[in-house]
Motif scaffolding. Structure first.
Motif, PDB file in Angstrom:
ATOM      1  N   HIS B 413      99.222 126.759  76.015  1.00  0.00           N
ATOM      2  CA  HIS B 413      99.965 127.101  75.101  1.00  0.00           C
ATOM      3  C   HIS B 413     101.371 126.471  75.070  1.00  0.00           C
ATOM      4  N   SER B 458     106.307 128.901  81.408  1.00  0.00           N
ATOM      5  CA  SER B 458     105.659 129.550  80.349  1.00  0.00           C
ATOM      6  C   SER B 458     104.269 129.631  80.469  1.00  0.00           C
ATOM      7  N   VAL B 462      97.440 136.745  80.834  1.00  0.00           N
ATOM      8  CA  VAL B 462      97.701 137.384  81.995  1.00  0.00           C
ATOM      9  C   VAL B 462      97.561 136.237  83.306  1.00  0.00           C
ATOM     10  N   PHE B 761      88.491 140.197  74.270  1.00  0.00           N
ATOM     11  CA  PHE B 761      88.489 140.326  75.630  1.00  0.00           C
ATOM     12  C   PHE B 761      90.088 139.871  75.956  1.00  0.00           C
ATOM     13  N   GLY B 762      90.754 140.421  76.909  1.00  0.00           N
ATOM     14  CA  GLY B 762      92.021 140.533  77.101  1.00  0.00           C
ATOM     15  C   GLY B 762      92.933 141.335  76.510  1.00  0.00           C
ATOM     16  N   MET B 794      90.773 129.820  76.105  1.00  0.00           N
ATOM     17  CA  MET B 794      90.027 128.598  75.015  1.00  0.00           C
ATOM     18  C   MET B 794      90.690 127.823  74.479  1.00  0.00           C
ATOM     19  N   GLU B 797      93.536 126.086  71.104  1.00  0.00           N
ATOM     20  CA  GLU B 797      94.218 127.486  71.318  1.00  0.00           C
ATOM     21  C   GLU B 797      93.809 128.334  70.264  1.00  0.00           C
ATOM     22  N   GLN B 798      93.376 127.923  69.087  1.00  0.00           N
ATOM     23  CA  GLN B 798      93.472 128.817  67.729  1.00  0.00           C
ATOM     24  C   GLN B 798      92.096 129.216  67.695  1.00  0.00           C
ATOM     25  N   THR B 800      89.469 132.776  68.992  1.00  0.00           N
ATOM     26  CA  THR B 800      89.256 133.960  69.600  1.00  0.00           C
ATOM     27  C   THR B 800      87.898 134.614  69.498  1.00  0.00           C
ATOM     28  N   SER B 801      87.822 135.580  70.597  1.00  0.00           N
ATOM     29  CA  SER B 801      86.568 135.954  70.947  1.00  0.00           C
ATOM     30  C   SER B 801      86.338 137.459  71.170  1.00  0.00           C
TER      31      SER B 801
HETATM   32  C1  B12 Z   1      99.296 134.499  68.130  1.00  0.00           C
HETATM   33  C2  B12 Z   1      98.732 135.180  69.453  1.00  0.00           C
HETATM   34  C3  B12 Z   1      97.290 134.643  69.513  1.00  0.00           C
HETATM   35  C4  B12 Z   1      96.814 133.295  68.709  1.00  0.00           C
HETATM   36  C5  B12 Z   1      96.815 132.090  69.575  1.00  0.00           C
HETATM   37  C6  B12 Z   1      98.072 131.822  70.398  1.00  0.00           C
HETATM   38  C7  B12 Z   1      98.961 131.133  69.919  1.00  0.00           C
HETATM   39  N1  B12 Z   1     100.500 131.299  69.862  1.00  0.00           N
HETATM   40  O1  B12 Z   1      98.775 129.980  69.404  1.00  0.00           O
HETATM   41  C8  B12 Z   1      95.228 133.808  68.672  1.00  0.00           C
HETATM   42  C9  B12 Z   1      95.128 134.682  67.260  1.00  0.00           C
HETATM   43  C10 B12 Z   1      94.467 132.579  68.567  1.00  0.00           C
HETATM   44  C11 B12 Z   1      95.337 134.591  69.935  1.00  0.00           C
HETATM   45  C12 B12 Z   1      93.966 134.507  70.782  1.00  0.00           C
HETATM   46  C13 B12 Z   1      93.825 135.239  71.724  1.00  0.00           C
HETATM   47  N2  B12 Z   1      94.859 136.173  72.280  1.00  0.00           N
HETATM   48 CO1  B12 Z   1      96.504 136.326  71.595  1.00  0.00          CO
HETATM   49  N3  B12 Z   1      98.285 136.719  71.082  1.00  0.00           N
HETATM   50  C14 B12 Z   1      99.023 136.116  70.166  1.00  0.00           C
HETATM   51  C15 B12 Z   1     100.605 136.673  70.210  1.00  0.00           C
HETATM   52  C16 B12 Z   1     100.305 138.011  68.874  1.00  0.00           C
HETATM   53  C17 B12 Z   1     101.710 136.171  70.027  1.00  0.00           C
HETATM   54  C18 B12 Z   1     101.661 134.971  70.881  1.00  0.00           C
HETATM   55  C19 B12 Z   1     102.611 133.667  70.273  1.00  0.00           C
HETATM   56  O2  B12 Z   1     102.072 132.897  70.034  1.00  0.00           O
HETATM   57  N4  B12 Z   1     103.805 133.945  70.260  1.00  0.00           N
HETATM   58  C20 B12 Z   1     104.687 133.142  69.712  1.00  0.00           C
HETATM   59  C21 B12 Z   1     105.632 132.524  70.762  1.00  0.00           C
HETATM   60  C22 B12 Z   1     106.554 131.466  70.086  1.00  0.00           C
HETATM   61  O3  B12 Z   1     105.651 133.135  71.638  1.00  0.00           O
HETATM   62  P1  B12 Z   1     105.853 133.351  73.193  1.00  0.00           P
HETATM   63  O4  B12 Z   1     104.912 132.241  73.604  1.00  0.00           O
HETATM   64  O5  B12 Z   1     105.757 134.632  73.635  1.00  0.00           O
HETATM   65  O6  B12 Z   1     107.288 132.738  73.759  1.00  0.00           O
HETATM   66  C23 B12 Z   1     108.616 133.345  73.469  1.00  0.00           C
HETATM   67  C24 B12 Z   1     108.734 134.374  74.638  1.00  0.00           C
HETATM   68  O7  B12 Z   1     107.672 134.759  75.098  1.00  0.00           O
HETATM   69  C25 B12 Z   1     109.539 133.497  75.530  1.00  0.00           C
HETATM   70  N5  B12 Z   1     109.002 132.493  76.385  1.00  0.00           N
HETATM   71  C26 B12 Z   1     107.848 131.885  76.484  1.00  0.00           C
HETATM   72  N6  B12 Z   1     107.905 130.984  77.570  1.00  0.00           N
HETATM   73  C27 B12 Z   1     109.176 131.196  78.092  1.00  0.00           C
HETATM   74  C28 B12 Z   1     109.630 130.245  79.089  1.00  0.00           C
HETATM   75  C29 B12 Z   1     111.023 130.550  79.415  1.00  0.00           C
HETATM   76  C30 B12 Z   1     111.408 129.527  80.566  1.00  0.00           C
HETATM   77  C31 B12 Z   1     111.553 131.489  78.671  1.00  0.00           C
HETATM   78  C32 B12 Z   1     113.163 131.575  79.096  1.00  0.00           C
HETATM   79  C33 B12 Z   1     111.169 132.071  77.827  1.00  0.00           C
HETATM   80  C34 B12 Z   1     109.855 131.887  77.417  1.00  0.00           C
HETATM   81  O8  B12 Z   1     110.456 132.780  74.570  1.00  0.00           O
HETATM   82  C35 B12 Z   1     109.495 132.109  73.521  1.00  0.00           C
HETATM   83  C36 B12 Z   1     110.244 132.139  72.242  1.00  0.00           C
HETATM   84  O9  B12 Z   1     110.996 133.419  71.837  1.00  0.00           O
HETATM   85  C37 B12 Z   1     100.213 137.772  71.495  1.00  0.00           C
HETATM   86  C38 B12 Z   1     100.995 139.134  71.491  1.00  0.00           C
HETATM   87  C39 B12 Z   1     102.456 138.950  71.235  1.00  0.00           C
HETATM   88  N7  B12 Z   1     103.007 139.567  70.290  1.00  0.00           N
HETATM   89  O10 B12 Z   1     103.237 138.452  71.941  1.00  0.00           O
HETATM   90  C40 B12 Z   1      99.167 137.809  71.719  1.00  0.00           C
HETATM   91  C41 B12 Z   1      98.577 137.817  73.373  1.00  0.00           C
HETATM   92  C42 B12 Z   1      99.077 136.590  73.774  1.00  0.00           C
HETATM   93  N8  B12 Z   1      97.093 137.370  73.011  1.00  0.00           N
HETATM   94  C43 B12 Z   1      96.237 137.942  73.981  1.00  0.00           C
HETATM   95  C44 B12 Z   1      94.979 137.919  73.822  1.00  0.00           C
HETATM   96  C45 B12 Z   1      94.043 138.730  75.036  1.00  0.00           C
HETATM   97  C46 B12 Z   1      94.295 136.676  73.331  1.00  0.00           C
HETATM   98  C47 B12 Z   1      92.701 136.423  73.442  1.00  0.00           C
HETATM   99  C48 B12 Z   1      92.301 136.226  75.002  1.00  0.00           C
HETATM  100  C49 B12 Z   1      91.972 137.442  72.695  1.00  0.00           C
HETATM  101  C50 B12 Z   1      90.330 137.148  72.663  1.00  0.00           C
HETATM  102  N9  B12 Z   1      89.809 137.653  73.496  1.00  0.00           N
HETATM  103  O11 B12 Z   1      90.109 136.382  71.730  1.00  0.00           O
HETATM  104  C51 B12 Z   1      92.747 134.957  72.561  1.00  0.00           C
HETATM  105  C52 B12 Z   1      92.917 133.840  73.577  1.00  0.00           C
HETATM  106  C53 B12 Z   1      93.142 132.521  72.924  1.00  0.00           C
HETATM  107  C54 B12 Z   1      92.838 131.525  73.616  1.00  0.00           C
HETATM  108  N10 B12 Z   1      93.145 130.209  73.149  1.00  0.00           N
HETATM  109  O12 B12 Z   1      92.372 131.602  74.765  1.00  0.00           O
HETATM  110  C55 B12 Z   1      96.967 139.203  74.849  1.00  0.00           C
HETATM  111  C56 B12 Z   1      97.185 138.477  76.180  1.00  0.00           C
HETATM  112  C57 B12 Z   1      97.029 139.381  77.186  1.00  0.00           C
HETATM  113  C58 B12 Z   1      95.994 139.083  78.204  1.00  0.00           C
HETATM  114  N11 B12 Z   1      95.239 139.751  78.652  1.00  0.00           N
HETATM  115  O13 B12 Z   1      96.264 137.910  78.676  1.00  0.00           O
HETATM  116  C59 B12 Z   1      98.386 139.062  73.816  1.00  0.00           C
HETATM  117  C60 B12 Z   1      99.607 139.290  74.937  1.00  0.00           C
HETATM  118  C61 B12 Z   1      98.218 140.328  73.135  1.00  0.00           C
HETATM  119  C62 B12 Z   1      98.429 141.699  73.760  1.00  0.00           C
HETATM  120  N12 B12 Z   1      99.291 142.422  73.424  1.00  0.00           N
HETATM  121  O14 B12 Z   1      97.055 142.088  74.464  1.00  0.00           O
HETATM  122  N13 B12 Z   1      96.458 135.168  70.349  1.00  0.00           N
END
Ligand code: B12
Lengths: 59, 815
Positions: B413, B458, B462, B761-762, B794, B797-798, B800-801
């Motif tokens: 990611h 980052s 989980v 899952f997740g 997986m 990154e794009q 889902t399961s």
């Molecule tokens: C978009 C998304 C996806 C996308 C792919 C991810 C992607 N980003 O490309 C898709 C739809 C494919 C997907 C799939 C899955 N997802 Co998803 N997904 C999300 C979602 C909605 C947003 C994540 C995201 O990209 N946000 C945008 C980016 C920019 O935000 P970010 O990475 O969080 O970073 C920000 C902050 O966190 C912070 N930050 C991050 N890192 C750092 C580091 C520092 C130093 C600092 C200061 C700040 C900081 O600042 C960033 C910018 O503001 C989250 C839920 C949510 N609302 O956050 C769930 C979430 C991450 N997904 C989840 C899950 C479970 C999955 C799947 C496992 C589901 C499945 N069985 O298919 C899969 C796994 C995908 C894989 N490749 O393995 C769960 C994870 C929980 C867990 N058990 O791990 C979440 C949390 C949803 C939930 N509420 O349950 N997902």
């Protein structure tokens, strides 16, 4: 200024779920007629669990 | 065939999906002083550059006019047409009133040009000649509403001339209606001339009538005449509002300086109202006429401090500050070189740019501006700093606080930490972004090598949070004590405080978003940064939504599976996914175009003028460029439930999926939706779907190019496309199981209005990601290019399961 009297609906920016006060939220045991502002602080989106801060006024 | 113009390189539809077609007006000896001066110096090369610049700024077609008293128009125009034909991708609009010149140009131009223009000024002589040439060489023609009496004023006159021209061009000369673009012309509403008070209305009505009564024909307009005589700032606003109104009336193409058109959403509602009053000559209760009101209004505005002005009333410092806040890159290089005469590059950065970015951050914090606009400001910052760098001393900036950023081991990611990078580096910090899948060892090594002041980690899932937790002692033992910032969607302040803080020497801080990271770095500089603390008492215990009935119907019939085992589907048409895209989540959530403090109307405007068109462009690209390649691995498998476990049977091997049960009523567990062995067993669906890695690479490229705004947009789009694919495939599976007959379309919204559920899952009903192991063992999605990392992510990154349950009571819940 005039637009105020709206339906009071709010939309979840994370998943698009719409909270409609007229319906309440059965999945969280919220009675119909509860305005968005009156939802308890621990209320979350019944579809994606996002907190109140992740909601936008809809209309 | 849609009407289009073309160059040697490309065809451009005259009726753009999102109108209007923009025709660049600067390569015009009548309209542009600069172009004229270059032409008078015979500097064709620089003339060509003016044409090229407009293309870069978004013009679809470039108007080229060289007419000037005393010069040889034929020579100038043909020379430049030849040069443009070689270099310009955008098709040309050949702008001349001399039939000889037009014919000569059509002869040498290798594409389908547009001729500008014909009219009935001479009673119909030239028009016949030019239309015949257009027919012979295959060109489109702009026709002006002018006849022997001059320029048409009223809608009736405008239409009358258009009709007469139409008859000559179509009936006599054999052109098609779709070869014609009628220019209704407009007069200024800014002069105070009483006879022109309805000028805008007449033009707009003229456009309406032409579109209605001359089917197939198109319309074009030079918009800026509407505001002639007004101040530059007011003109820009009025032109933009007028263009919007004209397009609503059916205008297809506009001759404009594309860079000077403001998106409607950027124009405050009040400004817009004042413009509309003037354009539509609306008298309100006040005694002043609309023009007086307009002039007063914009004079007042110019005086207010932070308002925009085209003149250099402001100092260059103020101008730069403002451009950064507005995300406006126009003329940035010029502005910076002016500033460099007064200030050292480092001073420009520290005294102007950094404070401006700080201001942007504050506005964002107050909800005054949205994330996409913050990214546009960051782009201005980046571009400015890049332009200043060659003039900086090597030691400049050496004292900036240094931050190391990495995505942890087993995690691909990228975007979370990259957004943090964008925000930190464009606020003046030195960032070492060392990429994804970084081991703790490498973090330690790089932290030492660059002698960083702060480390940021980052991760997406989980499992990555666990990796962070487990690496804390390692960092401590390596002797590190700089603050460590942790971020990612699956982290919580509780987890950081309880599981990470205790195992490290320095502060460990949970950061909810990039701005929390910025705040932490600033606090570190002030020596006020402390570890995240969490107290059970002050924290809000969130609700656990879900159906509260416990009695699960055990007698529900098991549908028959269309087949048993796994299958791969690799030929899915991306267009199939479009109806399943959750547009609200995309616009507001992923893209950050939230309503915030906007009024309902203002927000709607932002959506229709900016966001929706952006989305449509991406859909278009998806089909044109193959941005996404949907692929599915799925299957149906005999199974049975045993307490909280679903035991799946594949080729004689058993795979267990253990699901947790809620600790409080109604004690739900996914396994309960499947029948036990005694009840006769059941059928479980599984899928792994991906849109491939192509779009991920495109996204990464935008980041490389510092196109931050587009980066966030493409990423968000890819994410919602992935979800749309899952939603679509779940629907396909319900159909195959025979349980989807009476469904209504969902328009991408999560409503769960269908039978059964898919549990990713997740997600909260089955938080354990380790079940990806058995899933991958029997579904083998490697066949569609999906693999699993050591922490159950997986790749690509794009992807889902999910497990698919058919039981009608199966809905989302959280354990
Ligand atoms: C978009 C998304 C996806 C996308 C792919 C991810 C992607 N980003 O490309 C898709 C739809 C494919 C997907 C799939 C899955 N997802 Co998803 N997904 C999300 C979602 C909605 C947003 C994540 C995201 O990209 N946000 C945008 C980016 C920019 O935000 P970010 O990475 O969080 O970073 C920000 C902050 O966190 C912070 N930050 C991050 N890192 C750092 C580091 C520092 C130093 C600092 C200061 C700040 C900081 O600042 C960033 C910018 O503001 C989250 C839920 C949510 N609302 O956050 C769930 C979430 C991450 N997904 C989840 C899950 C479970 C999955 C799947 C496992 C589901 C499945 N069985 O298919 C899969 C796994 C995908 C894989 N490749 O393995 C769960 C994870 C929980 C867990 N058990 O791990 C979440 C949390 C949803 C939930 N509420 O349950 N997902």
């Amino acid at each position: 200024m005039e637009e105020k009297e709206s339906s009071g609906r709010y939309i979840c920016v994370n998943c698009g779920y719409v909270y409609d006060p007229a319906q309440g939220d059965p999945l969280n045991a919220i009675a119909p007629g509860t305005s968005f502002d009156d939802l308890p602080a621990e209320w979350v989106c019944p579809m994606c669990y996002a907190p109140c801060s992740q909601f936008d006024p809809l209309d | 065939m849609k009407p289009s113009a073309s160059s040697l390189y490309q065809a451009v539809e005259l009726q753009q999906e999102i109108p209007p077609l923009l025709i660049g007006e600067r390569a015009n000896s009548n309209g542009s002083k600069r172009f004229r001066e270059l032409l008078l110096e015979d500097d064709y090369q620089s003339c060509l550059k003016i044409a090229l610049d407009q293309e870069a700024k978004g013009a679809h077609v470039i108007d080229l006019c060289t007419a000037y008293a005393g010069r040889d128009e034929l020579k100038d125009l043909t020379t430049l047409v030849r040069m443009c034909a070689q270099s310009l991708k955008a098709p040309l609009m050949i702008d001349s009133t001399t039939p000889e010149c037009i014919e000569a140009c059509l002869k040498i131009y290798p594409g389908r040009a547009v001729i500008n223009s014909v009219n009935l000024e001479d009673g119909g002589v030239n028009i016949r000649r030019v239309c015949k040439a257009a027919k012979r060489y295959g060109a489109a023609v702009v026709a002006l509403a002018i006849d022997e009496k001059g320029m048409a004023m009223t809608a009736d006159e405008k239409f009358g001339i258009a009709k007469a021209i139409h008859d000559i061009a179509v009936d006599e000369c054999g052109l098609r209606p779709s070869d014609l673009l009628f220019d209704c012309l407009t007069f200024t509403v800014g002069s105070g001339d009483e006879s022109l008070r309805e000028a805008a209305i007449e033009t707009i009505n003229g456009i309406r009538r032409i579109k209605k009564e001359l089917p197939g024909c198109m319309t074009v307009l030079g918009v800026s005449n509407i505001s002639f005589g007004l101040t530059p700032r007011a003109r820009r606003v009025l032109n933009s509002v007028f263009l919007h109104e004209a397009v609503s009336a059916g205008l297809d193409a506009a001759i404009v300086d594309a860079a000077k058109i403001l998106p409607l959403a950027r124009i405050p509602e009040e400004d817009r109202e004042v413009c509309l009053d003037l354009l539509f000559n609306r008298d309100t209760a006040q005694e002043k006429n609309p023009l007086m009101r307009f002039i007063d209004y914009f004079t007042d505005k110019a005086e207010s401090s932070d308002d925009e002005s085209e003149e250099s009333a402001h100092t260059p410092e103020e101008q730069l500050f403002k451009q950064l806040v507005d995300g406006d890159k126009e003329g940035l290089e010029d502005l910076l070189s002016i500033l460099r005469e007064r200030l050292k590059p480092l001073a420009i950065i520290n005294q102007v740019l950094v404070p401006a970015m700080r201001h942007v951050g504050e506005l964002f914090g107050k909800g005054e501006i949205l994330l996409p606009f913050v990214l546009q400001s960051a782009e201005v910052m980046k571009e400015s700093v890049t332009a200043l760098e060659p003039f900086m001393e090597r030691t400049d900036g050496a004292s900036a606080t240094k931050v190391l950023l990495a995505t942890v081991q087993g995690d691909v990611h990228d975007i979370g930490k990259n957004l943090v990078d964008i925000i930190l580096s464009n606020n003046g910090y030195k960032v070492f972004n060392i990429g994804i899948k970084v081991t703790a060892e490498t973090v330690i090594e790089k932290a030492r090598e660059h002698d960083v002041d702060v480390i940021g980690l980052s991760g997406l899932l989980v499992k990555s949070a666990i990796v962070m937790q487990e690496s804390m002692p390692q960092y401590r033992e390596a002797g590190l004590d700089v603050p460590i910032l942790l971020g990612g969607a699956a982290l919580t302040p509780k987890f950081v405080a309880e599981s990470c803080v205790p195992d490290y020497t320095g502060p460990v801080v949970y950061c909810g978003d990039a701005f929390a990271g910025l705040k932490a770095v600033r606090e570190h500089e002030d020596s006020t940064l402390v570890s995240t603390v969490y107290s059970e008492r002050s924290a809000v215990q969130t609700m656990k939504p879900g159906v509260k009935d416990t009695a699960i119907d055990r007698t529900h019939p098991v549908p028959s599976a269309p087949f048993v085992g796994r299958r791969y589907v690799e030929d899915i048409d991306p267009e199939q996914l479009f109806p399943y895209v959750n547009i609200e989540a995309l616009f507001r959530g992923r893209w950050g175009y939230r309503r915030g403090k906007m009024g309902a109307a203002e927000y709607r405007e932002l959506i229709t003028t900016t966001v929706q068109p952006l989305y449509e462009r991406l859909l278009h690209r998806t089909l044109e460029e193959g941005l996404i390649q949907p692929k599915v691995a799925y299957g149906y498998f005999p199974c049975h439930a045993e307490d909280t476990t679903v035991r799946v049977e594949v080729d004689g091997v058993r795979y267990d999926f253990a699901f947790p049960r809620q600790a409080e009523p109604p004690y739900l567990c996914i396994a309960d939706y499947f029948k036990t062995e005694q009840e006769g067993g059941d059928i479980a669906g599984f899928f792994v779907v991906t849109i491939g890695d192509r779009i991920g690479r495109e996204t990464a490229q935008l980041y490389e190019q510092n196109a931050y705004h587009d980066y966030l947009m493409l990423h968000g789009f890819s994410v919602e496309m992935t979800d749309a694919l899952a939603e679509y495939w779940h629907a396909v599976m319900r159909q195959e199981l025979g349980i989807g007959a009476e469904e209504l379309p969902t328009q991408g919204l999560i409503s769960q209005s269908y039978q059964g559920s898919r549990y990713g899952f997740g997600y909260p009903a089955c938080p354990d990601l380790d079940v990806h192991q058995p899933l991958f063992a029997f579904l083998r999605p490697e066949a569609i290019g999906v693999s699993l990392t050591e922490n159950m992510q997986m790749v690509p990154e794009q992807t889902t399961s999910a497990i698919v349950a058919h039981h009608p009571q199966a809905k989302y819940f959280a354990v």
